[in-house]
Design a protein around this motif. Structure first.
Motif, short mmCIF file in Angstrom:
data_model
loop_
_atom_site.label_atom_id
_atom_site.label_comp_id
_atom_site.label_asym_id
_atom_site.label_seq_id
_atom_site.Cartn_x
_atom_site.Cartn_y
_atom_site.Cartn_z
N ASN B 73 0.83 -1.21 0.00
CA ASN B 73 0.00 0.00 0.00
C ASN B 73 0.86 1.25 0.00
N SER B 74 1.91 1.26 0.82
CA SER B 74 2.77 2.43 0.92
C SER B 74 3.39 2.76 -0.43
N VAL B 75 3.90 1.73 -1.12
CA VAL B 75 4.53 1.96 -2.42
C VAL B 75 3.51 2.50 -3.40
N LEU B 76 2.31 1.88 -3.42
CA LEU B 76 1.27 2.33 -4.35
C LEU B 76 0.86 3.77 -4.07
N VAL B 77 0.62 4.08 -2.80
CA VAL B 77 0.20 5.44 -2.44
C VAL B 77 1.28 6.44 -2.84
N TYR B 136 -12.99 6.94 1.66
CA TYR B 136 -12.45 6.62 2.99
C TYR B 136 -11.90 5.20 2.97
N ASP B 137 -10.73 5.02 3.59
CA ASP B 137 -10.07 3.71 3.63
C ASP B 137 -9.69 3.20 2.25
N THR B 138 -9.43 4.13 1.31
CA THR B 138 -8.90 3.69 0.01
C THR B 138 -7.52 4.30 -0.18
N LEU B 139 -6.73 3.63 -1.04
CA LEU B 139 -5.37 4.12 -1.28
C LEU B 139 -5.40 5.43 -2.04
N ALA B 143 -3.69 9.01 -1.20
CA ALA B 143 -2.82 9.66 -2.18
C ALA B 143 -3.30 11.10 -2.46
N PHE B 144 -4.62 11.31 -2.51
CA PHE B 144 -5.15 12.67 -2.68
C PHE B 144 -4.65 13.57 -1.55
N ASN B 221 -6.84 -0.63 4.88
CA ASN B 221 -5.79 -0.42 3.88
C ASN B 221 -4.73 0.53 4.41
N ARG B 222 -4.00 0.09 5.43
CA ARG B 222 -3.03 0.97 6.04
C ARG B 222 -1.74 1.03 5.23
N THR B 223 -1.08 2.20 5.28
CA THR B 223 0.28 2.27 4.74
C THR B 223 1.23 1.79 5.83
N LEU B 224 2.49 1.61 5.47
CA LEU B 224 3.45 1.06 6.43
C LEU B 224 3.57 1.89 7.71
#
Lengths: 291, 273
Positions: B73-77, B136-139, B143-144, B221-224
């Motif tokens: 998720n972190s990489v994608l965001v 809410y709770d989306t990558l 990112a926004f 969907n948490r980031t690191l």
């Protein structure tokens, strides 16, 4: 104007820059002004649509509020001046252009890329019960059992470790601003001062520092605003032992699912930021150069 | 006269070494902690250099529930943030660098003023908006948010980079028959590319490091950083050390790669208000 003229005008060099900044303006409006309006609504209006001060009352009456305010201000008051002095010393050191000064500068800038949470965890590994600091002191024979740095009984140490971590992490941003500011100072001024027989500290006090004042002011404002938002460093080192305002905003939503009081905290933080920034601009104005 | 001079040199280098150690030693220690065998982390007194190096701590962290997905998720965001930030912000940076237009200074100042906004003041109200918009709770939602945080920097940084590309080269291309767009794409863009790549890396790092908004705007969907933060209360020491070390790796690599642009971008952008 007919249609082709309008079309030509719309793509002319005169109008082009406005097209180019339009996406940014739209994005900033959507993601800064809308949240600001929404925050005001959340903090001042009930679900039913009535205006209220209830959420602010609840924020102020919360047991952690005054502690959070106190610790936030204490941390800012210690960390920011400390960072300014450290960064200024390093910047002046670099500015002597000794051999290896560029590599030295890059090393000092590394923490620029390190997050507050990671920095908090790094210093946690130093100050935890069986951490490196305790083990080191034991090896030196200075203590015979570990000191509980990060516990309720030692709030002073918790604050101290937060100061150290924040100082270590975020001095780099001040440094970068000051180094850039120093580079913009023309060497002519310093040479002129030398001609008049100025000693090194006189050159620093009467030439370099006054010319550096705008950069110092920028660095001070930016660092103060960012330090007011300190959050993950405090959480990583002390959990909620040392509450801070941004942390309370987080917990009010994360634990209690109360976006209203959380917004009240966020607005409160914004007001403090603006007041301090205004204060800096008002009282630290660079002296006008008289011709 | 030579003696005090030598003395000064020695003092200078001593200060340099002390400061460099102050920056580097904590980094070395967290790296050592991340590769110390798990049991040894709890031993008293702990030796600074572990008896053996082990990847058990790191693999425990990577195998912990939620780590791998949060890493993805972190990489994608961060990639989404990077793309959106440059697409939205770089044209504005170009406009500020190339054109003198009415309202330019107001625009620059307004962009700088956005830094006064506390992250919490952006993130908390966005919860309500994002729930309504089903972000809410989306990558992409995170990112926004990260784009909003990185955009002011991106505009100032890219304007600094485009200022470094001589205007005359673009004008020369246009007299030789290039269109306005062609001159930009064929002349200005290739010259600005290394700087833009550095700006992209900084945008990536801003998003990769951000924790407050990411933790507030996500549930599953948490980031690191959000994953590490929300597991702190229950996390054992090894998880925290490995997590801390893991989070700094890409940041330090990117800073090293983009170091040439570091001062041009950050310093220049902020110091000359």
């Amino acid at each position: 104007m007919n249609r082709t003229q309008v079309t030509r005008w719309l793509v002319s060099e005169k109008v082009l820059p406005y097209w180019l900044i339009l996406p940014t303006l739209a994005y900033v409006a959507a993601f800064f002004l809308v949240p600001l309006a929404q925050a005001l609504l959340l903090a001042f209006r009930t679900e039913g649509g009535q205006w209220t001060m209830r959420f602010f009352v609840r924020m102020v009456e919360d047991v952690r509020f005054f502690d959070a305010l106190k610790f936030t201000l204490i941390l800012v008051a210690i960390v920011v001046p400390l960072q300014l002095v450290t960064a200024l010393s390093i910047a002046l050191l670099v500015n002597t252009r000794f051999r290896g000064s560029r590599s030295f500068l890059y090393i000092c800038a590394i923490p620029l890329g390190i997050s507050d949470l990671a920095a908090g965890l790094i210093w946690f590994s130093l100050f935890t019960q069986h951490g490196y600091v305790n083990s080191f002191l034991y090896t030196l024979g200075l203590i015979d059992k570990p000191i509980y740095f990060l516990s309720t009984q030692n709030l002073g140490w918790v604050v101290g470790s937060i100061v150290l971590a924040e100082h270590w992490r975020a001095t780099a941003i001040v440094l970068v601003i000051l180094v850039a500011g120093l580079q913009m100072i023309s060497r002519d001024y310093l040479e002129a001062a030398e001609v008049f027989g100025a000693r090194p500290w006189q050159k620093l006090w009467h030439v370099t520092l006054p010319l550096l004042k705008p950069s110092l002011q920028s660095a001070l404002i930016i660092r103060t605003i960012l330090a007011l938002q300190m959050f993950a460093v405090a959480v990583a080192l002390g959990g909620r032992l040392v509450p801070v305002l941004a942390g309370e905003a987080y917990y009010w939503y994360y634990l209690y699912r109360n976006a209203n009081v959380a917004s009240a905290y966020a607005l409160f933080l914004m007001v403090i930021s603006l007041l301090l920034a205004w204060g800096y601009l008002r009282f630290l104005r660079p002296r006008e150069v008289r011709s | 006269m030579t003696f005090p001079r030598l003395q000064r040199r020695i003092l200078l280098y001593m200060a340099v070494v002390v400061i460099a150690l102050w920056v580097l030693v904590p980094l070395v220690l967290i790296a050592l902690a991340a590769f110390t065998p798990r049991l040894e982390l709890y031993r008293w007194p702990k030796t600074i250099i572990p008896s053996a190096f082990s990847s058990a701590t790191m693999s425990f962290f990577l195998r912990s529930y939620g780590t791998v997905s949060s890493l993805r998720n972190s990489v994608l965001v961060a990639l989404l943030t990077l793309g959106m930030t440059l697409v939205v912000g770089a044209p504005a940076g170009y406009a500020v660098a190339r054109y003198v237009f009415r309202g330019r200074e107001a625009f620059r100042l307004g962009i700088l003023m956005t830094r006064m906004f506390p992250t919490s003041l952006l993130a908390i109200p966005l919860i309500v908006t994002f729930i309504r918009w089903e972000l809410y709770d989306t990558l992409i939602g995170v990112a926004f948010m990260h784009t909003a945080m990185a955009l002011p920097f991106a505009v100032l940084i890219t304007s600094g980079i485009f200022s470094g590309v001589p205007k005359e080269l673009e004008e020369a291309a246009m007299t030789l028959g290039c269109s306005r767009l062609g001159a930009f794409v064929r002349v200005a863009l290739p010259l600005a590319l290394p700087g833009l790549a550095a700006a992209a890396m900084f945008t990536f790092v801003i998003s990769w490091n951000e924790v407050f908004a990411a933790a507030i705007l996500t549930v599953h969907n948490r980031t690191l950083p959000a994953q590490v933060l929300t597991s702190l209360e229950v996390a054992p020491l090894d998880f925290r050390f490995a997590g801390g070390f893991f989070m700094i790796i890409p940041a330090v690599i990117f800073m090293a790669l983009a170091r040439r642009y570091l001062f041009q971008m950050w310093g220049g952008a902020i110091a000359e208000r």
